[in-house]
Scaffold this active site. Structure first.
Site, PDB file in Angstrom:
ATOM      1  N   ASP A  28      57.362 -18.454  23.171  1.00 51.51           N
ATOM      2  CA  ASP A  28      58.229 -18.705  22.012  1.00 51.51           C
ATOM      3  C   ASP A  28      57.399 -19.264  20.856  1.00 51.51           C
ATOM      4  O   ASP A  28      57.414 -18.724  19.751  1.00 51.51           O
ATOM      5  CB  ASP A  28      59.332 -19.707  22.395  1.00 51.51           C
ATOM      6  N   GLU A  55      54.781 -11.843  26.472  1.00 54.43           N
ATOM      7  CA  GLU A  55      54.946 -10.966  25.311  1.00 54.43           C
ATOM      8  C   GLU A  55      53.721 -11.010  24.399  1.00 54.43           C
ATOM      9  O   GLU A  55      53.068 -10.001  24.142  1.00 54.43           O
ATOM     10  CB  GLU A  55      56.200 -11.409  24.542  1.00 54.43           C
TER      11      GLU A  55
HETATM   12  O1  TRH Z   1      53.604 -18.002  28.041  1.00 52.69           O
HETATM   13  P1  TRH Z   1      54.265 -16.713  28.233  1.00 52.69           P
HETATM   14  O2  TRH Z   1      54.590 -16.376  29.618  1.00 52.69           O
HETATM   15  O3  TRH Z   1      55.564 -16.643  27.363  1.00 52.69           O
HETATM   16  C1  TRH Z   1      56.767 -16.048  27.808  1.00 52.69           C
HETATM   17  C2  TRH Z   1      57.074 -14.748  27.239  1.00 52.69           C
HETATM   18  O4  TRH Z   1      57.045 -14.787  25.846  1.00 52.69           O
HETATM   19  C3  TRH Z   1      58.434 -14.292  27.701  1.00 52.69           C
HETATM   20  O5  TRH Z   1      58.751 -13.053  27.151  1.00 52.69           O
HETATM   21  C4  TRH Z   1      59.422 -15.314  27.286  1.00 52.69           C
HETATM   22  O6  TRH Z   1      60.679 -14.978  27.738  1.00 52.69           O
HETATM   23  C5  TRH Z   1      59.021 -16.617  27.861  1.00 52.69           C
HETATM   24  O7  TRH Z   1      57.718 -16.977  27.465  1.00 52.69           O
HETATM   25  C6  TRH Z   1      59.953 -17.708  27.422  1.00 52.69           C
HETATM   26  O8  TRH Z   1      53.312 -15.544  27.709  1.00 52.69           O
HETATM   27  P2  TRH Z   1      52.945 -15.067  26.227  1.00 52.69           P
HETATM   28  O9  TRH Z   1      54.122 -14.468  25.542  1.00 52.69           O
HETATM   29  O10 TRH Z   1      51.774 -14.226  26.363  1.00 52.69           O
HETATM   30  O11 TRH Z   1      52.538 -16.385  25.458  1.00 52.69           O
HETATM   31  C7  TRH Z   1      51.355 -17.071  25.689  1.00 52.69           C
HETATM   32  C8  TRH Z   1      50.785 -17.590  24.387  1.00 52.69           C
HETATM   33  O12 TRH Z   1      49.744 -18.505  24.661  1.00 52.69           O
HETATM   34  C9  TRH Z   1      50.179 -16.502  23.514  1.00 52.69           C
HETATM   35  O13 TRH Z   1      50.467 -16.750  22.172  1.00 52.69           O
HETATM   36  C10 TRH Z   1      48.684 -16.629  23.765  1.00 52.69           C
HETATM   37  C11 TRH Z   1      48.588 -18.116  23.926  1.00 52.69           C
HETATM   38  N1  TRH Z   1      47.401 -18.620  24.636  1.00 52.69           N
HETATM   39  C12 TRH Z   1      46.394 -19.212  23.904  1.00 52.69           C
HETATM   40  O14 TRH Z   1      46.468 -19.270  22.660  1.00 52.69           O
HETATM   41  N2  TRH Z   1      45.317 -19.735  24.558  1.00 52.69           N
HETATM   42  C13 TRH Z   1      45.197 -19.684  25.907  1.00 52.69           C
HETATM   43  O15 TRH Z   1      44.194 -20.197  26.463  1.00 52.69           O
HETATM   44  C14 TRH Z   1      46.243 -19.038  26.651  1.00 52.69           C
HETATM   45  C15 TRH Z   1      46.118 -18.936  28.147  1.00 52.69           C
HETATM   46  C16 TRH Z   1      47.332 -18.531  25.991  1.00 52.69           C
END
Ligand code: TRH
Length: 368
Positions: free
Chosen positions: A15, A261
């Site tokens: 989010d 996402e």
């Molecule tokens: O964390 P998520 O599993 O988020 C999920 C999905 O958005 C899902 O659709 C939603 O329903 C749920 O949350 C509530 O995975 P996502 O979407 O990839 O988000 C991770 C974020 O973290 C992304 O912006 C990348 C960031 N990130 C970093 O910036 N640095 C890091 O070291 C890591 C591991 C992630």
């Protein structure tokens, strides 16, 4: 224009990850953004202060209500506070847009851009517009900052040199041997990490696995505790990276495991082979979403390659009977240059669709 972006952190990092990326992209294009969020803690590592644009103001969800700007973005139907919505009632109200979740399913094209009159509550009489990201011309597209692809291309021109330099400067890891394979791992708890690591050991090719904090690290530790040390697979536990460095991680690796996402979209832009751990939903609807995405992503891929990659994706997402779950083909696929070349072709096809912020800006302007 002045944008108010509203974000509620339900769970995980998606989010705030999407809302920050959207805000940063708008700010980069010269807009002023107020990001209203109920829990900004993850921004501490995702977007450390020195990397933040002065065009973005981060405000607590419950902060004093200010006069709404030109555009109000409500992420994932999070319902902005009533007091704020009440102030949107003015002769020329702001354009109110609900930014929806990403899906490759066909219905997205039908729902993208629809108007929904608000019938009750403080917003009665106003309209909300539904904006769907997506993978086709008839959707809102994907977040892709203007400088992303040129930066990615510059790195790709001398991949190994950039990778080794980044590993050592950003992570303090010195590339052990030039032919080692690099994997990044970001996943949810049920991911069959042990089975994956077993398959990599059996494959015998030197492999360096970069583990993101959380489930990937915990599952890999469990696996390691139960095994004899392996000279084939080396595990590295990473700290949380900023979004910018997370991109570099995806560019550096030969294979990326991503989830949710936002990281999944970044893996598309990285253009390296990847496996997506889709957010598992209790009612099982994620299986259809995964199929829809695979159908779009692998358009034009040779049948044998598409079938092998699909099979791996289903195994990774526990959407296959356990007896048929098999990561053994991974080693062969990683030696098949068609996986990488077809990933780049699919990326190119997506990059021809106008990016989400470009579309959002013209959508909002048209409705003012
Ligand atoms: O964390 P998520 O599993 O988020 C999920 C999905 O958005 C899902 O659709 C939603 O329903 C749920 O949350 C509530 O995975 P996502 O979407 O990839 O988000 C991770 C974020 O973290 C992304 O912006 C990348 C960031 N990130 C970093 O910036 N640095 C890091 O070291 C890591 C591991 C992630």
């Amino acid at each position: 224009m002045l944008w108010d972006v509203f974000c509620r952190v339900i769970d995980n990092f998606g989010d705030i990850g999407v809302c920050w990326r959207l805000s940063a992209d708008l700010a980069e294009r010269g807009h002023a953004v107020r990001l209203w969020v109920d829990d900004a803690s993850a921004l501490g590592w995702m977007a450390p202060e020195p990397l933040r644009s002065p065009n973005i103001q981060v405000l607590h969800w419950d902060a004093e209500v200010l006069a709404p700007g030109d555009i109000v973005i409500e992420a994932f139907g999070c319902n902005p506070p009533d007091a704020f919505v009440a102030r949107m009632q003015r002769p020329a109200p702001p354009v109110w847009i609900n930014l929806e979740y990403l899906s490759a399913e066909n219905w997205v094209e039908r729902c993208h851009g629809l108007r929904s009159p608000v019938m009750s509550g403080p917003g009665a009489g106003l309209s909300k517009w539904f904006f769907y990201p997506g993978f086709t011309q008839a959707t809102g597209g994907l977040l892709r900052e203007t400088e992303l692809m040129p930066a990615r291309q510059a790195w790709g021109a001398d991949h190994r040199w950039h990778r080794d330099r980044w590993l050592s400067s950003a992570l303090g890891i010195n590339a052990p041997s030039p032919d080692a394979r690099w994997l990044s791992l970001f996943c949810y708890e049920p991911a069959p990490v042990g089975a994956l690591l077993d398959a990599l050991v059996a494959n015998g090719h030197p492999t360096q696995v970069l583990l993101t904090p959380g489930f990937a690290t915990a599952l890999a530790r469990q696996w390691q505790a139960a095994k004899l040390p392996s000279s084939t697979v080396t595990l590295h536990e990473l700290p949380p990276l900023s979004q910018r460095e997370f991109d570099h991680l995806l560019w550096a690796c030969d294979l990326n495991f991503v989830r949710g996402e936002d990281s999944a979209v970044r893996a598309l832009w990285a253009g390296q082979p990847h496996l997506w751990h889709i957010y598992p939903q209790d009612d099982g609807v994620h299986a259809g979403k995964l199929q829809a995405f695979m159908d779009r992503w692998m358009i034009g891929w040779p049948d044998d390659l598409a079938s092998d990659v699909r099979s791996l994706w289903l195994s990774w997402n526990d959407l296959k009977p356990h007896a048929e779950r098999d990561f053994e083909p991974l080693g062969r696929l990683l030696n098949d240059p068609r996986w990488a070349s077809n990933s780049r072709t699919s990326r190119q096809r997506l990059a021809e669709i106008p990016d989400l912020v470009t579309q959002l800006c013209s959508f909002a302007l048209d409705r003012r």
